[in-house]
Design a protein around this motif. Sequence first.
Motif, PDB file in Angstrom:
ATOM      1  N   ALA A   1       0.830  -1.205   0.000  1.00  0.00           N
ATOM      2  CA  ALA A   1       0.000   0.000   0.000  1.00  0.00           C
ATOM      3  C   ALA A   1       0.865   1.256   0.000  1.00  0.00           C
ATOM      4  O   ALA A   1       0.576   2.224  -0.721  1.00  0.00           O
ATOM      5  CB  ALA A   1      -0.930  -0.011   1.208  1.00  0.00           C
ATOM      6  N   PHE A   2       1.922   1.267   0.802  1.00  0.00           N
ATOM      7  CA  PHE A   2       2.841   2.401   0.816  1.00  0.00           C
ATOM      8  C   PHE A   2       3.497   2.587  -0.550  1.00  0.00           C
ATOM      9  O   PHE A   2       3.560   3.708  -1.080  1.00  0.00           O
ATOM     10  CB  PHE A   2       3.918   2.196   1.887  1.00  0.00           C
ATOM     11  N   ASN A   3       3.989   1.502  -1.124  1.00  0.00           N
ATOM     12  CA  ASN A   3       4.667   1.602  -2.422  1.00  0.00           C
ATOM     13  C   ASN A   3       3.719   2.063  -3.516  1.00  0.00           C
ATOM     14  O   ASN A   3       4.093   2.864  -4.382  1.00  0.00           O
ATOM     15  CB  ASN A   3       5.304   0.270  -2.785  1.00  0.00           C
ATOM     16  N   ASN A   4       2.486   1.574  -3.500  1.00  0.00           N
ATOM     17  CA  ASN A   4       1.523   1.980  -4.525  1.00  0.00           C
ATOM     18  C   ASN A   4       1.159   3.448  -4.380  1.00  0.00           C
ATOM     19  O   ASN A   4       1.023   4.173  -5.378  1.00  0.00           O
ATOM     20  CB  ASN A   4       0.268   1.114  -4.437  1.00  0.00           C
ATOM     21  N   CYS A   5       1.015   3.920  -3.152  1.00  0.00           N
ATOM     22  CA  CYS A   5       0.708   5.324  -2.928  1.00  0.00           C
ATOM     23  C   CYS A   5       1.855   6.220  -3.398  1.00  0.00           C
ATOM     24  O   CYS A   5       1.638   7.222  -4.087  1.00  0.00           O
ATOM     25  CB  CYS A   5       0.408   5.555  -1.454  1.00  0.00           C
ATOM     26  N   LEU A   6       3.076   5.845  -3.039  1.00  0.00           N
ATOM     27  CA  LEU A   6       4.238   6.663  -3.402  1.00  0.00           C
ATOM     28  C   LEU A   6       4.509   6.638  -4.900  1.00  0.00           C
ATOM     29  O   LEU A   6       5.040   7.595  -5.465  1.00  0.00           O
ATOM     30  CB  LEU A   6       5.468   6.178  -2.631  1.00  0.00           C
ATOM     31  N   ALA A   7       4.175   5.537  -5.569  1.00  0.00           N
ATOM     32  CA  ALA A   7       4.368   5.453  -7.014  1.00  0.00           C
ATOM     33  C   ALA A   7       3.361   6.316  -7.768  1.00  0.00           C
ATOM     34  O   ALA A   7       3.644   6.805  -8.864  1.00  0.00           O
ATOM     35  CB  ALA A   7       4.260   4.002  -7.471  1.00  0.00           C
ATOM     36  N   ALA A   8       2.190   6.538  -7.177  1.00  0.00           N
ATOM     37  CA  ALA A   8       1.120   7.254  -7.875  1.00  0.00           C
ATOM     38  C   ALA A   8       1.028   8.721  -7.493  1.00  0.00           C
ATOM     39  O   ALA A   8       0.358   9.490  -8.196  1.00  0.00           O
ATOM     40  CB  ALA A   8      -0.220   6.573  -7.588  1.00  0.00           C
TER      41      ALA A   8
ATOM     42  N   ILE B   1       9.715   1.888  -0.942  1.00  0.00           N
ATOM     43  CA  ILE B   1      10.522   2.573  -1.945  1.00  0.00           C
ATOM     44  C   ILE B   1      10.014   3.990  -2.144  1.00  0.00           C
ATOM     45  O   ILE B   1       8.857   4.207  -2.538  1.00  0.00           O
ATOM     46  CB  ILE B   1      10.492   1.818  -3.289  1.00  0.00           C
ATOM     47  N   MET B   2      10.873   4.969  -1.861  1.00  0.00           N
ATOM     48  CA  MET B   2      10.559   6.365  -2.145  1.00  0.00           C
ATOM     49  C   MET B   2      11.270   6.797  -3.415  1.00  0.00           C
ATOM     50  O   MET B   2      12.379   6.349  -3.716  1.00  0.00           O
ATOM     51  CB  MET B   2      10.971   7.257  -0.975  1.00  0.00           C
TER      52      MET B   2
ATOM     53  N   GLY C   1      11.028  13.384  -5.436  1.00  0.00           N
ATOM     54  CA  GLY C   1       9.876  14.231  -5.203  1.00  0.00           C
ATOM     55  C   GLY C   1       8.858  13.673  -4.242  1.00  0.00           C
ATOM     56  O   GLY C   1       7.886  14.350  -3.922  1.00  0.00           O
ATOM     57  N   ASN C   2       9.063  12.453  -3.756  1.00  0.00           N
ATOM     58  CA  ASN C   2       8.136  11.874  -2.794  1.00  0.00           C
ATOM     59  C   ASN C   2       8.271  12.532  -1.430  1.00  0.00           C
ATOM     60  O   ASN C   2       9.378  12.878  -0.992  1.00  0.00           O
ATOM     61  CB  ASN C   2       8.381  10.381  -2.622  1.00  0.00           C
ATOM     62  N   ARG C   3       7.136  12.653  -0.759  1.00  0.00           N
ATOM     63  CA  ARG C   3       7.107  13.123   0.621  1.00  0.00           C
ATOM     64  C   ARG C   3       6.177  12.196   1.390  1.00  0.00           C
ATOM     65  O   ARG C   3       4.997  12.067   1.053  1.00  0.00           O
ATOM     66  CB  ARG C   3       6.604  14.560   0.687  1.00  0.00           C
ATOM     67  N   LEU C   4       6.723  11.544   2.398  1.00  0.00           N
ATOM     68  CA  LEU C   4       5.940  10.674   3.268  1.00  0.00           C
ATOM     69  C   LEU C   4       5.621  11.479   4.515  1.00  0.00           C
ATOM     70  O   LEU C   4       6.521  11.802   5.301  1.00  0.00           O
ATOM     71  CB  LEU C   4       6.735   9.406   3.588  1.00  0.00           C
TER      72      LEU C   4
ATOM     73  N   ASP D   1      13.561   2.645   1.778  1.00  0.00           N
ATOM     74  CA  ASP D   1      14.642   2.677   0.802  1.00  0.00           C
ATOM     75  C   ASP D   1      14.579   4.010   0.056  1.00  0.00           C
ATOM     76  O   ASP D   1      13.630   4.264  -0.695  1.00  0.00           O
ATOM     77  CB  ASP D   1      14.483   1.507  -0.175  1.00  0.00           C
ATOM     78  N   VAL D   2      15.588   4.860   0.260  1.00  0.00           N
ATOM     79  CA  VAL D   2      15.586   6.192  -0.356  1.00  0.00           C
ATOM     80  C   VAL D   2      16.671   6.330  -1.422  1.00  0.00           C
ATOM     81  O   VAL D   2      17.021   7.434  -1.820  1.00  0.00           O
ATOM     82  CB  VAL D   2      15.752   7.289   0.725  1.00  0.00           C
ATOM     83  N   THR D   3      17.188   5.206  -1.906  1.00  0.00           N
ATOM     84  CA  THR D   3      18.290   5.251  -2.879  1.00  0.00           C
ATOM     85  C   THR D   3      17.869   5.856  -4.218  1.00  0.00           C
ATOM     86  O   THR D   3      18.720   6.262  -5.007  1.00  0.00           O
ATOM     87  CB  THR D   3      18.873   3.854  -3.112  1.00  0.00           C
ATOM     88  N   ARG D   4      16.565   5.907  -4.507  1.00  0.00           N
ATOM     89  CA  ARG D   4      16.099   6.482  -5.772  1.00  0.00           C
ATOM     90  C   ARG D   4      15.927   7.996  -5.690  1.00  0.00           C
ATOM     91  O   ARG D   4      15.602   8.633  -6.696  1.00  0.00           O
ATOM     92  CB  ARG D   4      14.772   5.843  -6.181  1.00  0.00           C
TER      93      ARG D   4
END
Length: 364
Positions: A46-53, A71-72, A75-78, A111-114
């Motif tokens: 759920a986290f990955n799908n939210c951050l991807a979209a 995976i962040m 431009g992602n902000r959690l 994981d913030v390597t991206r």
Amino acid sequence: MRAISLSSLTAAAFFHSVAAASAGMAFPSVSDYGARGDGTTNDTAAFNNCLAANNVCWVDSGKKFVVGNVIMNNGNRLQGFGSVQYGTATGATTTVRPVLIGAAGATKMIDVTRISHGGGIVGLMLDCRSSAMDGISSGSFQLTLDQVTVVGCNNGFGGGPTYTGEAHITNSTFGNNVNGVVNLVDSFILNADFAGNTGDGVYFGTGANSNTITNSRFEWNLGYGFETYGGTNSVNISNCVFDRNYKAGARIQGSTGINLTGNSFSRNGRNGVAAEENTQISINASRRVNLTGNTSETGTDDGGTGPRTPAYVVSFVGANAYVTINGLNTGGRYSATNLTGGYVTGVVQGTAPTTGYIFANVSQ
């Protein structure tokens, strides 16, 4: 709920939306993508799908989300809504903060390597509950952490094979990890605390250069409060408190261009360790080290137990050069009539540098 793209917002609208997000509005939530937050269900997908979209994903307060290897992207902000808590707090002792709990088998929680052009983690508590897992990975560039608490991890932030560049860490706490923060480059730490880590509060290895730490606290770490090791250059530390670390409050080893200004050192070396560790500041085979306007006090552990430490204010190990100690207030040697002395045995231990050494304006 509609996803919001940064590119679709004017600057004014974007900052208005950020303000709205602090009230839990405007941005999509990880719960919109199926996250349960019940402390049991694995919510990583759920986290990955939210951050991807979406650029920004809201994490609901008062819930506990089990995640691993989230995976962040750029431009992602959690985003959560939380206040700063001391480093010994855990996911089990907080009730209002959004908490991320490490999923079994994960190597890192986030994981913030991206992230190579900026991202942010705000208002969250991360509780790995495993010393085999890092909290926030290394390898990001221009990542901001604000009001983040990271506990129970191997490394709270960083520590992987790559370093972390231009990080901004503010109003955050790292406690009960092995190491709090590891190997930053060109980065800033402001208003943070590092407490009860089993290793170092902050560790900078070879190449972890050009960092600034200010207005922060290093306390009860079983290693050093702060350590530079093996070729670190250009680190500035000011207006910080180093208290009751088991080894030296600050260790400078094999490093160049290290400045400690206006810091308070008290009761470090509390474990009765070797002389170069039973000290407020240990300088080992380093060059161009500047200690200006720092204060030193001895003391026993809370409750008056344990030995009075440290034995020394500054310990020299190996060959050092171009060291300046100026405006150091040691508080005076401990004695029956001076119960708040600044050292037990001596101001300086070991062989002082023979090249470029300045020892001036030291009150005893």
